[in-house]
Scaffold this active site. Sequence first.
Site, PDB file in Angstrom:
ATOM      1  N   SER A   1      -4.719  -0.947  14.113  1.00 47.70           N
ATOM      2  CA  SER A   1      -5.530   0.234  14.437  1.00 47.70           C
ATOM      3  C   SER A   1      -6.081   0.078  15.849  1.00 47.70           C
ATOM      4  O   SER A   1      -6.293  -1.047  16.318  1.00 47.70           O
ATOM      5  CB  SER A   1      -6.702   0.316  13.451  1.00 47.70           C
TER       6      SER A   1
ATOM      7  N   TYR B   1     -13.988  -4.744   9.975  1.00 50.04           N
ATOM      8  CA  TYR B   1     -12.710  -4.002   9.996  1.00 50.04           C
ATOM      9  C   TYR B   1     -11.999  -4.240  11.335  1.00 50.04           C
ATOM     10  O   TYR B   1     -10.798  -4.537  11.372  1.00 50.04           O
ATOM     11  CB  TYR B   1     -12.970  -2.507   9.773  1.00 50.04           C
TER      12      TYR B   1
ATOM     13  N   GLY C   1      -1.767   7.440   0.803  1.00 47.50           N
ATOM     14  CA  GLY C   1      -1.926   7.629   2.240  1.00 47.50           C
ATOM     15  C   GLY C   1      -0.669   7.424   3.083  1.00 47.50           C
ATOM     16  O   GLY C   1       0.432   7.860   2.723  1.00 47.50           O
ATOM     17  N   ILE C   2      -0.843   6.724   4.186  1.00 42.91           N
ATOM     18  CA  ILE C   2       0.228   6.536   5.170  1.00 42.91           C
ATOM     19  C   ILE C   2       1.409   5.782   4.550  1.00 42.91           C
ATOM     20  O   ILE C   2       2.574   6.097   4.808  1.00 42.91           O
ATOM     21  CB  ILE C   2      -0.332   5.760   6.390  1.00 42.91           C
TER      22      ILE C   2
ATOM     23  N   GLY D   1       0.823  -1.207   0.000  1.00 40.39           N
ATOM     24  CA  GLY D   1       0.000   0.000   0.000  1.00 40.39           C
ATOM     25  C   GLY D   1       0.856   1.255   0.000  1.00 40.39           C
ATOM     26  O   GLY D   1       0.527   2.246   0.647  1.00 40.39           O
TER      27      GLY D   1
HETATM   28  N1  LIG Z   1      -6.320   6.574   8.098  1.00 44.60           N
HETATM   29  C1  LIG Z   1      -6.475   6.274   9.381  1.00 44.60           C
HETATM   30  O1  LIG Z   1      -6.978   7.089  10.185  1.00 44.60           O
HETATM   31  C2  LIG Z   1      -6.065   4.920   9.911  1.00 44.60           C
HETATM   32  C3  LIG Z   1      -6.250   4.676  11.293  1.00 44.60           C
HETATM   33  C4  LIG Z   1      -5.842   3.440  11.806  1.00 44.60           C
HETATM   34  C5  LIG Z   1      -5.253   2.512  10.974  1.00 44.60           C
HETATM   35  N2  LIG Z   1      -5.114   2.771   9.634  1.00 44.60           N
HETATM   36  C6  LIG Z   1      -4.482   1.738   8.806  1.00 44.60           C
HETATM   37  O2  LIG Z   1      -3.425   2.330   8.066  1.00 44.60           O
HETATM   38  C7  LIG Z   1      -3.206   1.589   6.869  1.00 44.60           C
HETATM   39  C8  LIG Z   1      -3.105   2.555   5.691  1.00 44.60           C
HETATM   40  O3  LIG Z   1      -4.340   3.239   5.575  1.00 44.60           O
HETATM   41  P1  LIG Z   1      -4.478   4.663   4.839  1.00 44.60           P
HETATM   42  O4  LIG Z   1      -5.312   5.518   5.729  1.00 44.60           O
HETATM   43  O5  LIG Z   1      -3.165   5.149   4.365  1.00 44.60           O
HETATM   44  O6  LIG Z   1      -5.419   4.231   3.604  1.00 44.60           O
HETATM   45  P2  LIG Z   1      -5.312   4.593   2.048  1.00 44.60           P
HETATM   46  O7  LIG Z   1      -4.858   5.994   1.864  1.00 44.60           O
HETATM   47  O8  LIG Z   1      -6.638   4.179   1.487  1.00 44.60           O
HETATM   48  O9  LIG Z   1      -4.160   3.619   1.528  1.00 44.60           O
HETATM   49  C9  LIG Z   1      -4.355   2.237   1.549  1.00 44.60           C
HETATM   50  C10 LIG Z   1      -3.311   1.575   0.675  1.00 44.60           C
HETATM   51  O10 LIG Z   1      -3.627   0.165   0.612  1.00 44.60           O
HETATM   52  C11 LIG Z   1      -3.649  -0.223  -0.746  1.00 44.60           C
HETATM   53  N3  LIG Z   1      -4.530  -1.377  -0.985  1.00 44.60           N
HETATM   54  C12 LIG Z   1      -5.862  -1.467  -0.756  1.00 44.60           C
HETATM   55  N4  LIG Z   1      -6.317  -2.655  -1.180  1.00 44.60           N
HETATM   56  C13 LIG Z   1      -5.253  -3.337  -1.682  1.00 44.60           C
HETATM   57  C14 LIG Z   1      -5.092  -4.603  -2.277  1.00 44.60           C
HETATM   58  N5  LIG Z   1      -6.124  -5.429  -2.480  1.00 44.60           N
HETATM   59  N6  LIG Z   1      -3.857  -4.981  -2.682  1.00 44.60           N
HETATM   60  C15 LIG Z   1      -2.798  -4.151  -2.521  1.00 44.60           C
HETATM   61  N7  LIG Z   1      -2.889  -2.923  -1.970  1.00 44.60           N
HETATM   62  C16 LIG Z   1      -4.109  -2.526  -1.558  1.00 44.60           C
HETATM   63  C17 LIG Z   1      -4.152   1.008  -1.466  1.00 44.60           C
HETATM   64  O11 LIG Z   1      -3.940   0.905  -2.863  1.00 44.60           O
HETATM   65  P3  LIG Z   1      -4.613   1.943  -3.906  1.00 44.60           P
HETATM   66  O12 LIG Z   1      -3.704   3.134  -3.927  1.00 44.60           O
HETATM   67  O13 LIG Z   1      -4.601   1.162  -5.184  1.00 44.60           O
HETATM   68  O14 LIG Z   1      -5.989   2.253  -3.387  1.00 44.60           O
HETATM   69  C18 LIG Z   1      -3.351   2.088  -0.778  1.00 44.60           C
HETATM   70  O15 LIG Z   1      -2.038   2.139  -1.277  1.00 44.60           O
HETATM   71  C19 LIG Z   1      -4.362   0.591   6.768  1.00 44.60           C
HETATM   72  O16 LIG Z   1      -3.917  -0.675   7.163  1.00 44.60           O
HETATM   73  C20 LIG Z   1      -5.385   1.125   7.746  1.00 44.60           C
HETATM   74  O17 LIG Z   1      -6.182   0.082   8.292  1.00 44.60           O
HETATM   75  C21 LIG Z   1      -5.491   3.961   9.095  1.00 44.60           C
END
Ligand SMILES: NC(=O)c1ccc[n+]([C@@H]2O[C@H](COP(=O)([O-])OP(=O)(O)OC[C@H]3O[C@@H](n4cnc5c(N)ncnc54)[C@H](OP(=O)(O)O)[C@@H]3O)[C@@H](O)[C@H]2O)c1
Length: 281
Positions: free
Chosen positions: A143, A169, A18-19, A14
Amino acid sequence: MESNKDAKRVLITGGSDGIGKYTALGLARKGYAITLACRNEGKGSKVAEEIVAITGNPDIDLLIMDLADLDSVRRAAAEYRNQFDRLDVLINNAGIFIADLEKTAQGYEKQFGVNHLGHFVLTNQLLGMLEKAPAPRVINVSSHMHYGGQIDFDNLRGEKPGYNGIKAYAQSKLANVLFTREFARRYPHIACNALHPGAVRTRFANKSGGLLYSLGWTLVKPFLISVEQGAKNSIRAASDPALSGVTGQYFDPRKGPRYPSRTAQDPDLASRLWEWSEAAA
Ligand SMILES: NC(=O)c1ccc[n+]([C@@H]2O[C@H](COP(=O)([O-])OP(=O)(O)OC[C@H]3O[C@@H](n4cnc5c(N)ncnc54)[C@H](OP(=O)(O)O)[C@@H]3O)[C@@H](O)[C@H]2O)c1
């Protein structure tokens, strides 16, 4: 910056958004060689080019992998093993939140399949590569939502009626912590930790959270931390020398190590999930 064959190698899932993107950027700035494991080639290569342009670090590669398809995960891991001689840091960061029931290529509930099972297979497929690094680390981005999670072994294919996206989730993020603790127990020579990144202003719930969650996420976004701040805990877990040898922990972005939920601390559950995942893969 010139290409550095001795640079520590990081693979991050990923890394296209995002992160994950900002974690890769931060580690590229520190001179790490990065493999961005992404499902979307166009999006991934744009991010790779952007990171090279910003940091001047040329050692940024792309690996195409869809975590919702275990065959794709195995193919990608084989490609990595053919291309490189070791892996210093594996960051299992990719994640999804979805409001409605969807399934992976192998028929598992998709949040559990992508957030846990895909990473379980990837990590096991790359074990030999990690063991070739002098001080390997595995980081699982979980998370605080895991505190509300339970594992329902009778519903991991979404068999039961009345799908609840939030519950699914929380289950997948609990699985991240259980996996971390069982991995740390089985492989004490590989540091493996889980973390919460904070509540971060990404497009996370806008992607397939459905209208209600997407609207709610948009409304709370101004109160969330920036994505640069959200990447800090992962960058620290990957690179801080003070964390060398620290394993089986759950890191909070503000408080450092903290206890995960009681359920996440259950060793029998961790071992059962590991065995279930092995059989499912
Ligand atoms: N944002 C928050 O507040 C938060 C809080 C707690 C935990 N988290 C955790 O942090 C992590 C990153 O989240 P984020 O907020 O950065 O989300 P994000 O911006 O939606 O990024 C998610 C990443 O995962 C990739 N991904 C999704 N489905 C996939 C698949 N089937 N195969 C390969 N890659 C895939 C996405 O690819 P694409 O670019 O193609 O979509 C993207 O690069 C996650 O594990 C999430 O549960 C986030």
